[in-house]
Scaffold this motif. Structure first.
Motif, PDB file in Angstrom:
ATOM      1  N   ASP A  88       0.850  -1.189   0.000  1.00 48.23           N
ATOM      2  CA  ASP A  88       0.000   0.000   0.000  1.00 48.23           C
ATOM      3  C   ASP A  88       0.885   1.238   0.000  1.00 48.23           C
ATOM      4  O   ASP A  88       2.085   1.178   0.249  1.00 48.23           O
ATOM      5  N   ASP A 146       1.156   3.779   1.975  1.00 49.56           N
ATOM      6  CA  ASP A 146       1.806   4.156   3.238  1.00 49.56           C
ATOM      7  C   ASP A 146       3.063   3.329   3.471  1.00 49.56           C
ATOM      8  O   ASP A 146       4.083   3.853   3.957  1.00 49.56           O
ATOM      9  N   THR A 147       3.009   2.050   3.125  1.00 49.56           N
ATOM     10  CA  THR A 147       4.188   1.192   3.267  1.00 49.56           C
ATOM     11  C   THR A 147       5.290   1.633   2.318  1.00 49.56           C
ATOM     12  O   THR A 147       6.479   1.673   2.678  1.00 49.56           O
ATOM     13  N   GLN A 182       5.785   4.667   1.173  1.00 52.02           N
ATOM     14  CA  GLN A 182       6.352   5.902   1.731  1.00 52.02           C
ATOM     15  C   GLN A 182       7.334   5.587   2.861  1.00 52.02           C
ATOM     16  O   GLN A 182       8.444   6.135   2.911  1.00 52.02           O
ATOM     17  N   LYS A 183       6.957   4.706   3.774  1.00 51.89           N
ATOM     18  CA  LYS A 183       7.819   4.375   4.912  1.00 51.89           C
ATOM     19  C   LYS A 183       9.121   3.722   4.443  1.00 51.89           C
ATOM     20  O   LYS A 183      10.196   4.035   4.957  1.00 51.89           O
ATOM     21  N   ASP A 234      -0.989  18.431   6.966  1.00 51.26           N
ATOM     22  CA  ASP A 234      -0.219  18.038   8.148  1.00 51.26           C
ATOM     23  C   ASP A 234       0.542  19.204   8.767  1.00 51.26           C
ATOM     24  O   ASP A 234       1.122  19.065   9.849  1.00 51.26           O
ATOM     25  N   ASN A 285      -1.150  15.683  -1.128  1.00 49.60           N
ATOM     26  CA  ASN A 285      -1.288  14.240  -1.314  1.00 49.60           C
ATOM     27  C   ASN A 285      -2.620  13.959  -2.003  1.00 49.60           C
ATOM     28  O   ASN A 285      -3.685  14.057  -1.390  1.00 49.60           O
ATOM     29  N   LYS A 333      -5.397  11.656  -0.367  1.00 45.18           N
ATOM     30  CA  LYS A 333      -5.706  11.847   1.052  1.00 45.18           C
ATOM     31  C   LYS A 333      -7.140  12.274   1.327  1.00 45.18           C
ATOM     32  O   LYS A 333      -7.701  11.941   2.370  1.00 45.18           O
ATOM     33  N   PRO A 375      -5.416   6.100  -3.166  1.00 44.80           N
ATOM     34  CA  PRO A 375      -4.167   5.493  -2.701  1.00 44.80           C
ATOM     35  C   PRO A 375      -3.811   4.217  -3.442  1.00 44.80           C
ATOM     36  O   PRO A 375      -2.638   3.988  -3.762  1.00 44.80           O
TER      37      PRO A 375
END
Length: 389
Positions: free
Chosen positions: A35, A37-38, A40-41, A78, A156, A159, A259
């Motif tokens: 996904d 988010d993964t 990005q991390k 953010d 984003n 989002k 996403p």
């Protein structure tokens, strides 16, 4: 038509319209179940490894860019309200400063901000397949000319389920201004009919209410019934004062910028050529990511391929484009060195070369006009030192 961009992007890849391309098959070497988010991390973790020297991206890193000094670019929503207020102040400052272009050459260039619009207009027809330092020059101008203490935020795309109600466009004091006023219109046509959004009129709320646009239009895409004034010059450089219009909508964000769409694009394109072609070119089945972002704002000048930087959110859209490429380049540890330096032009144009100079006229930061493209590949090499959160 679809938006096309001069790549490698950031905020502001130079935009061109192009035709469609076909979808590309998934690479067997890549994991397609990750996904966003993964991704990005993983990209951020690998980028920190590059900074501490345990991983190489093949670029020459200045001694000043370290894990303790690297800047972190954040998504607009953010940012704290104070951080948003500071960014808004800096943008309005650039809008208020006089142009540095030769007097009389571009009658519509009234402000320092307009200088960036003119440079974009000049470069759009002729630059293909090259790296762009344009958006980074904008951030530098905010810092050096308007004492901005923060960093360029991004938007984003995946989002916000309701983009007009997002912190970017909700029209409050910390937004980038509201949507355009609701007016009856038929949307637009970009090779296919696109339904009208809830706006279409002048922006009347938030910090950028009643902003005046001077350059263009040159390639408008909104309903002609809106009667947006034509420029007095055929080249679009004449002074054409009119209101900032928007038609912020959820048509693209709910179908093409989810996403899952972003993760799929990153994981299914193993080379820069395939990555950029699918990023830029529509297919009969779906809108391409780059254009979908622009047309989620739409309006005048946001829907105009040449004059689109006159829309203040242009820079956050292209910040996300830079971030999207940055995630692609960094999320697979074994591919970082290869992907960071990959460089390719478009099928119907001359291929870009890593040594291509970056000529940005009066928008170039001091000492950087004509900088070779390969000096600005990485976000943590050459003159740059930033990552994405």
């Amino acid at each position: 038509m679809a938006w096309n961009a001069v790549f490698k992007i950031f905020v502001a890849s130079l935009c061109l319209f192009s035709g469609s391309s076909t979808a590309f098959p998934f690479s067997k070497r890549q994991t397609t179940s990750l996904d966003i988010d993964t991704i990005q991390k993983q990209a951020l973790a690998n980028a920190y490894k590059v900074l501490d020297g345990t991983l190489s991206d093949g670029m020459t890193r200045g001694a000043g860019c370290t894990k303790s000094t690297v800047a972190i670019r954040k998504e607009y929503g953010d940012l704290t309200k104070d951080e948003r207020t500071e960014y808004i102040r800096a943008v309005k400052c650039i809008l208020s400063k006089p142009s540095k272009l030769p007097a009389g050459k571009y009658p519509g260039a009234k402000s320092r901000y307009d200088d960036f619009v003119v440079v974009h207009m000049n470069m759009t027809p002729s630059v293909h397949g090259t790296v762009s330092n344009f958006h980074r020059a904008y951030e530098t101008a905010l810092k050096t000319e308007c004492d901005y203490k923060g960093y360029q935020p991004y938007w984003n795309w995946g989002k916000y389920a309701d983009l007009p109600a997002s912190p970017i466009f909700n029209g409050d004091n910390w937004s980038m201004g509201g949507n355009g006023e609701a007016v009856a219109h038929k949307g637009g046509n970009i090779g296919r009919a696109i339904p009208a959004g809830p706006g279409g009129g002048c922006v009347k709320t938030g910090p950028f209410a009643n902003t005046t646009i001077h350059l263009g239009p040159l390639s408008p895409t909104m309903d002609p019934a809106l009667k947006i004034k034509s420029n007095p010059q055929r080249d679009g450089y004449g002074d054409n004062p009119r209101c900032l219009r928007r038609d912020v909508n959820n048509y693209f964000t709910t179908q093409f910028l989810r996403p899952v769409d972003l993760a799929s694009h990153i994981t299914s394109n193993p080379t820069i050529g395939k990555f950029q072609d699918t990023l830029q070119n529509d297919t009969p089945q779906k809108a391409a990511i780059h254009g979908a972002g622009h047309f989620s704002i739409w309006g005048d000048p946001g829907g105009d391929v040449y004059v689109s930087p006159a829309e203040p959110v242009f820079w956050m859209h292209h910040g996300q484009l830079d971030r999207h490429w940055w995630m692609w380049a960094n999320y697979l540890e074994a591919e970082i060195k290869t992907r960071t330096s990959q460089y390719e032009g478009y099928p119907n144009s001359a291929k870009g070369k890593p040594t291509d100079p970056q000529w940005l006229d009066v928008t170039a930061p001091t000492g950087t006009n004509g900088l070779p493209s390969n000096k600005i590949f990485s976000t943590t090499s050459g003159p740059f030192c930033y990552l994405y959160q």
